[in-house]
Design a protein around this motif. Structure first.
Motif, short mmCIF file in Angstrom:
data_model
loop_
_atom_site.label_atom_id
_atom_site.label_comp_id
_atom_site.label_asym_id
_atom_site.label_seq_id
_atom_site.Cartn_x
_atom_site.Cartn_y
_atom_site.Cartn_z
N ILE A 5 -14.91 37.39 -76.65
CA ILE A 5 -15.99 38.26 -77.09
C ILE A 5 -17.15 38.08 -76.12
CG2 ILE A 5 -17.61 38.81 -78.93
CD1 ILE A 5 -14.77 39.41 -79.72
N ALA A 6 -17.67 39.17 -75.59
CA ALA A 6 -18.77 39.11 -74.62
C ALA A 6 -20.12 39.05 -75.33
CB ALA A 6 -18.73 40.32 -73.70
N ILE A 7 -20.98 38.16 -74.85
CA ILE A 7 -22.38 38.12 -75.28
C ILE A 7 -23.15 38.96 -74.27
CG2 ILE A 7 -24.38 36.68 -75.80
CD1 ILE A 7 -22.41 34.33 -76.20
N ILE A 8 -23.61 40.12 -74.70
CA ILE A 8 -24.24 41.09 -73.80
C ILE A 8 -25.73 40.79 -73.62
CG2 ILE A 8 -24.72 43.55 -73.43
CD1 ILE A 8 -21.80 42.75 -73.18
N SER A 9 -26.35 40.33 -74.67
CA SER A 9 -27.78 39.97 -74.58
C SER A 9 -28.12 38.98 -75.66
CB SER A 9 -28.68 41.22 -74.70
OG SER A 9 -28.67 41.70 -76.03
N LEU A 10 -29.21 38.27 -75.47
CA LEU A 10 -29.73 37.35 -76.48
C LEU A 10 -31.25 37.39 -76.40
CD1 LEU A 10 -28.41 33.88 -77.52
CD2 LEU A 10 -30.86 34.27 -77.27
N ALA A 232 -28.11 37.85 -80.98
CA ALA A 232 -27.30 38.18 -79.81
C ALA A 232 -26.52 39.45 -80.08
CB ALA A 232 -26.34 37.04 -79.47
N CYS A 233 -26.25 40.20 -79.01
CA CYS A 233 -25.41 41.39 -79.07
C CYS A 233 -24.01 41.05 -78.58
CB CYS A 233 -26.00 42.51 -78.22
SG CYS A 233 -27.57 43.17 -78.84
N LEU A 234 -23.00 41.32 -79.40
CA LEU A 234 -21.62 40.97 -79.07
C LEU A 234 -20.77 42.23 -78.92
CD1 LEU A 234 -20.96 38.08 -81.65
CD2 LEU A 234 -22.10 37.96 -79.42
N GLU A 235 -19.88 42.21 -77.90
CA GLU A 235 -18.90 43.27 -77.70
C GLU A 235 -17.56 42.64 -77.35
OE1 GLU A 235 -20.05 46.32 -74.99
OE2 GLU A 235 -22.10 46.44 -75.72
N ILE A 236 -16.49 43.36 -77.61
CA ILE A 236 -15.16 42.81 -77.39
C ILE A 236 -14.72 42.96 -75.93
CG2 ILE A 236 -13.90 44.95 -77.94
CD1 ILE A 236 -11.87 43.10 -79.43
N GLY A 237 -14.02 41.94 -75.42
CA GLY A 237 -13.38 42.00 -74.12
C GLY A 237 -14.30 41.78 -72.93
N GLU A 238 -13.75 41.98 -71.73
CA GLU A 238 -14.50 41.82 -70.49
C GLU A 238 -15.56 42.92 -70.38
OE1 GLU A 238 -14.05 39.50 -68.08
OE2 GLU A 238 -12.31 38.47 -68.94
N GLN A 239 -16.78 42.50 -70.03
CA GLN A 239 -17.88 43.45 -69.88
C GLN A 239 -18.66 43.11 -68.61
OE1 GLN A 239 -18.29 46.02 -71.93
NE2 GLN A 239 -16.74 45.37 -73.43
N LYS A 240 -19.01 44.16 -67.85
CA LYS A 240 -19.71 43.94 -66.58
C LYS A 240 -21.06 43.25 -66.78
CE LYS A 240 -17.65 47.85 -64.08
NZ LYS A 240 -17.91 49.15 -63.40
N ASN A 241 -21.73 43.54 -67.87
CA ASN A 241 -23.06 43.00 -68.11
C ASN A 241 -23.06 41.78 -69.03
OD1 ASN A 241 -22.24 44.60 -70.26
ND2 ASN A 241 -24.32 45.27 -70.76
N ALA A 242 -21.92 41.13 -69.17
CA ALA A 242 -21.83 39.96 -70.06
C ALA A 242 -22.63 38.79 -69.50
CB ALA A 242 -20.38 39.56 -70.25
#
Length: 384
Positions: A5-10, A232-242
């Motif tokens: 799970i990618a953490i996109i921002s905090l 924190a903002c979470l998204e699934i899988g590989e993310q460029k902005n993780a």
């Protein structure tokens, strides 16, 4: 876990401030942000948010007449949530879930309304709706206008990390693709501090560091309360902005030996750490951000649990409560923030009065711990 799970921002608000650069600069110093404040007629150790953030809270109240009646836990959560989704590139009306909890909830308002009730026998119209535990996520959802579930809970001091557990379950089930998670706490009230003093765990230290978290040689309890919020903002899988990835999660509950403490070797932490590390070699873990509240039992039992799991090859160990105090339900997410900052800067933040440790050259994986009354332990493994 099925997938990372990618953490996109905090985004956070704490005694260290609300900007990542300033927060990191404050971590690089050996000074504490704990001070004294007169509460209930006597000076007590507390860690407060900066005055400029207090001004932001007042500005927020002026934006919407409804916000004037909200507790500070809610207002803090709204401020950090706005910043988090902005940093993530999410927008209002997007499909994302919200799970923001609190250990004590609307403590300030509850004490205010209860005092009025004792004095007059009556209570204000908004006393009930503004003091419910579901108040935080509901008002954040109102402010962000998201399309998705709104969840609130209180699992004492592990609340914020339990929000991560919930989000991971929702995302991996396919019921949601994005989640905003965290905790908010404004516990610096007369009744809350009286409760901590009654437990005989509150700091009476006279030295440079009122909270001696992770001082394994201390002879008395030294917990200090702090206020803050982090999401924190979470998204699934590989993310460029993780910013980082969640690779493992673990949880467990102790069999209680006492109403306020965990077992001598924190069996709950042993189980939660092992679960989070199920697919990871122990030597790959470079650091652990401990819960370490500054109490005799809490610090030593967690350390013993880490020794049980890792043996003689311990990761680097740290905590932030000597600097920002114990923010109850928000503390786990502030621990996550410290872990992410250390990975980002490849720099370990040590506890100045703790025994020196052998430093590792790189920080690629960090384990974060949190536990609360009732022995509800959570461990989260993150990586670059």
């Amino acid at each position: 876990m099925k997938t990372k799970i990618a953490i996109i921002s905090l985004s956070s608000i704490s005694p260290l401030g609300d900007q990542p650069e300033g927060i990191w600069d404050n971590y690089l110093t050996d000074s504490t942000h704990i001070s004294t404040k007169e509460i209930n007629g006597k000076n007590q150790f507390v860690a407060v948010i900066p005055d400029e953030i207090r001004n932001q809270i007042e500005l927020l109240k002026s934006e919407d007449v409804k916000y004037k009646s909200l507790d500070e836990t809610v207002l803090l959560a709204i401020l950090v949530s706005r910043q988090a989704i902005k940093n993530a590139g999410w927008k209002q009306d997007d499909d994302f879930g919200i799970n923001i909890g609190s250990s004590r909830g609307a403590t300030q308002l509850f004490e205010k309304y209860h005092k009025e009730f004792l004095e007059t026998g009556k209570t204000a119209t908004l006393a009930s709706p503004t003091t419910t535990l579901g108040n935080i996520s509901s008002w954040v959802a109102h402010d962000l206008k998201n399309n998705g579930p709104e969840i609130s809970h209180s699992i004492t001091c592990s609340t914020a990390l339990h929000a991560i557990l919930n989000a991971v379950a929702w995302i991996q089930s396919g019921m949601a693709s994005k989640f905003l998670v965290g905790g908010s706490e404004a516990p610096l009230t007369a009744f809350t501090l009286a409760q901590m003093n009654a437990l005989k765990i509150y700091s009476k230290e006279d030295g440079k560091f009122p909270c001696r978290a992770f001082d394994l040689n201390k002879t008395k309890n030294s917990m200090v309360l702090g206020e803050g919020a982090a999401v924190a903002c979470l998204e699934i899988g590989e993310q460029k902005n993780a910013l980082a990835y969640i690779e493992g999660i673990g949880y467990a509950t102790d069999t209680l030996e006492h109403n306020i403490s965990i077992s001598d070797e924190a069996e709950c932490f042993q189980k939660s750490m092992k679960m989070a590390l199920k697919n990871t070699a122990l030597e790959e873990v470079d650091a652990i951000v401990m819960h370490a509240p500054g109490t005799l039992k809490g610090d030593t039992s967690e350390y013993k649990a880490i020794q049980k799991v890792f043996g003689n090859n311990l990761p680097m160990l740290t905590t932030n409560k000597w600097k920002v105090g114990h923010t109850f339900g928000a503390s786990g997410m502030l621990n996550l923030e410290l872990a992410m900052l250390m990975m980002q800067h490849n720099h370990f933040i040590s506890v100045p009065f703790a025994e020196q440790q052998k430093l590792r050259k790189s920080i690629n994986k960090v384990l974060i711990n949190a536990v609360g009354f009732g022995g509800n332990a959570v461990s989260v493994l993150i990586s670059k």
